[in-house]
Write a protein that holds these residues in place. Structure first.
Motif, PDB file in Angstrom:
ATOM      1  N   ASP A 153     -67.383 -60.089  25.587  1.00  0.00           N
ATOM      2  CA  ASP A 153     -66.508 -58.916  25.464  1.00  0.00           C
ATOM      3  C   ASP A 153     -66.449 -58.120  26.766  1.00  0.00           C
ATOM      4  N   VAL A 154     -67.582 -57.982  27.440  1.00  0.00           N
ATOM      5  CA  VAL A 154     -67.597 -57.265  28.729  1.00  0.00           C
ATOM      6  C   VAL A 154     -66.810 -58.067  29.764  1.00  0.00           C
ATOM      7  N   TYR A 155     -67.043 -59.371  29.781  1.00  0.00           N
ATOM      8  CA  TYR A 155     -66.321 -60.252  30.712  1.00  0.00           C
ATOM      9  C   TYR A 155     -64.812 -60.139  30.495  1.00  0.00           C
ATOM     10  N   ASN A 156     -64.383 -60.175  29.250  1.00  0.00           N
ATOM     11  CA  ASN A 156     -62.955 -60.071  28.938  1.00  0.00           C
ATOM     12  C   ASN A 156     -62.386 -58.707  29.309  1.00  0.00           C
ATOM     13  N   ASN A 157     -63.160 -57.644  29.094  1.00  0.00           N
ATOM     14  CA  ASN A 157     -62.700 -56.302  29.485  1.00  0.00           C
ATOM     15  C   ASN A 157     -62.503 -56.212  31.000  1.00  0.00           C
ATOM     16  N   ILE A 158     -63.421 -56.792  31.746  1.00  0.00           N
ATOM     17  CA  ILE A 158     -63.293 -56.779  33.207  1.00  0.00           C
ATOM     18  C   ILE A 158     -62.083 -57.611  33.629  1.00  0.00           C
ATOM     19  N   THR A 159     -61.920 -58.772  33.021  1.00  0.00           N
ATOM     20  CA  THR A 159     -60.776 -59.622  33.343  1.00  0.00           C
ATOM     21  C   THR A 159     -59.463 -58.886  33.083  1.00  0.00           C
ATOM     22  N   SER A 160     -59.397 -58.156  31.982  1.00  0.00           N
ATOM     23  CA  SER A 160     -58.191 -57.365  31.668  1.00  0.00           C
ATOM     24  C   SER A 160     -57.978 -56.285  32.722  1.00  0.00           C
ATOM     25  N   HIS A 161     -59.062 -55.626  33.126  1.00  0.00           N
ATOM     26  CA  HIS A 161     -58.954 -54.587  34.138  1.00  0.00           C
ATOM     27  C   HIS A 161     -58.468 -55.182  35.465  1.00  0.00           C
ATOM     28  N   LEU A 162     -59.011 -56.337  35.830  1.00  0.00           N
ATOM     29  CA  LEU A 162     -58.626 -56.976  37.096  1.00  0.00           C
ATOM     30  C   LEU A 162     -57.152 -57.358  37.118  1.00  0.00           C
ATOM     31  N   ALA A 163     -56.609 -57.678  35.969  1.00  0.00           N
ATOM     32  CA  ALA A 163     -55.191 -58.023  35.886  1.00  0.00           C
ATOM     33  C   ALA A 163     -54.319 -56.835  36.269  1.00  0.00           C
ATOM     34  N   GLU A 164     -54.849 -55.637  36.090  1.00  0.00           N
ATOM     35  CA  GLU A 164     -54.078 -54.411  36.346  1.00  0.00           C
ATOM     36  C   GLU A 164     -54.473 -53.694  37.642  1.00  0.00           C
ATOM     37  N   CYS A 165     -55.616 -54.049  38.221  1.00  0.00           N
ATOM     38  CA  CYS A 165     -56.158 -53.255  39.337  1.00  0.00           C
ATOM     39  C   CYS A 165     -56.332 -54.099  40.606  1.00  0.00           C
ATOM     40  N   PRO A 166     -55.428 -53.966  41.567  1.00  0.00           N
ATOM     41  CA  PRO A 166     -55.543 -54.746  42.802  1.00  0.00           C
ATOM     42  C   PRO A 166     -56.771 -54.378  43.635  1.00  0.00           C
ATOM     43  N   ASP A 167     -57.218 -53.114  43.578  1.00  0.00           N
ATOM     44  CA  ASP A 167     -58.396 -52.701  44.347  1.00  0.00           C
ATOM     45  C   ASP A 167     -59.652 -53.432  43.871  1.00  0.00           C
ATOM     46  N   CYS A 168     -59.816 -53.509  42.556  1.00  0.00           N
ATOM     47  CA  CYS A 168     -60.987 -54.203  42.015  1.00  0.00           C
ATOM     48  C   CYS A 168     -60.890 -55.709  42.258  1.00  0.00           C
TER      49      CYS A 168
END
Length: 117
Positions: free
Chosen positions: A21-36
């Protein structure tokens, strides 16, 4: 998940060492955040660079002088070999640390340059 939270998990994310779940949350965030995404890629590059470093053998004369001094001190051959191994590992770790430090400095300089542009 926000950028600050993602940064706390970067190495675990790269190593795939997180609950799903944490991995998927980060993956979702990365899809939206070019800085990360850029930060994750920078860390991957640092890790790749460190893993590609092979220890360099010092000049033969240096080792011979070192071993002679150890012999003069009464240190046995097995102790000498152990000491040489420890010193080689220390030198490799210093080298890796410098690369990490230089990468962080370069990254921060890049961020400051981008901010000024």
């Amino acid at each position: 998940m926000n950028c600050k939270q993602v940064k706390t998990y970067i190495t675990d994310y790269i190593d795939n060492n997180l609950p799903i779940d944490v991995y998927n949350n980060i993956t979702s965030h990365l899809a939206e955040c070019p800085d990360c995404r850029m930060e994750i890629e920078d860390v991957r590059n640092v890790i790749s660079t460190i893993e590609s470093i092979s220890p360099e053998e010092p000049v033969i004369d240096l080792w011979q002088d070192f071993l002679c001094k150890m012999d003069e001190e009464g240190i046995s051959l097995s102790q000498q070999k152990n000491e040489v191994g420890v010193i080689k590992k220390f030198i490799v770790n210093i080298k890796k640390g410098f690369i990490i430090f230089q990468t962080v400095v370069d990254y921060n300089m890049h961020k400051k340059y981008i901010a000024r542009s």
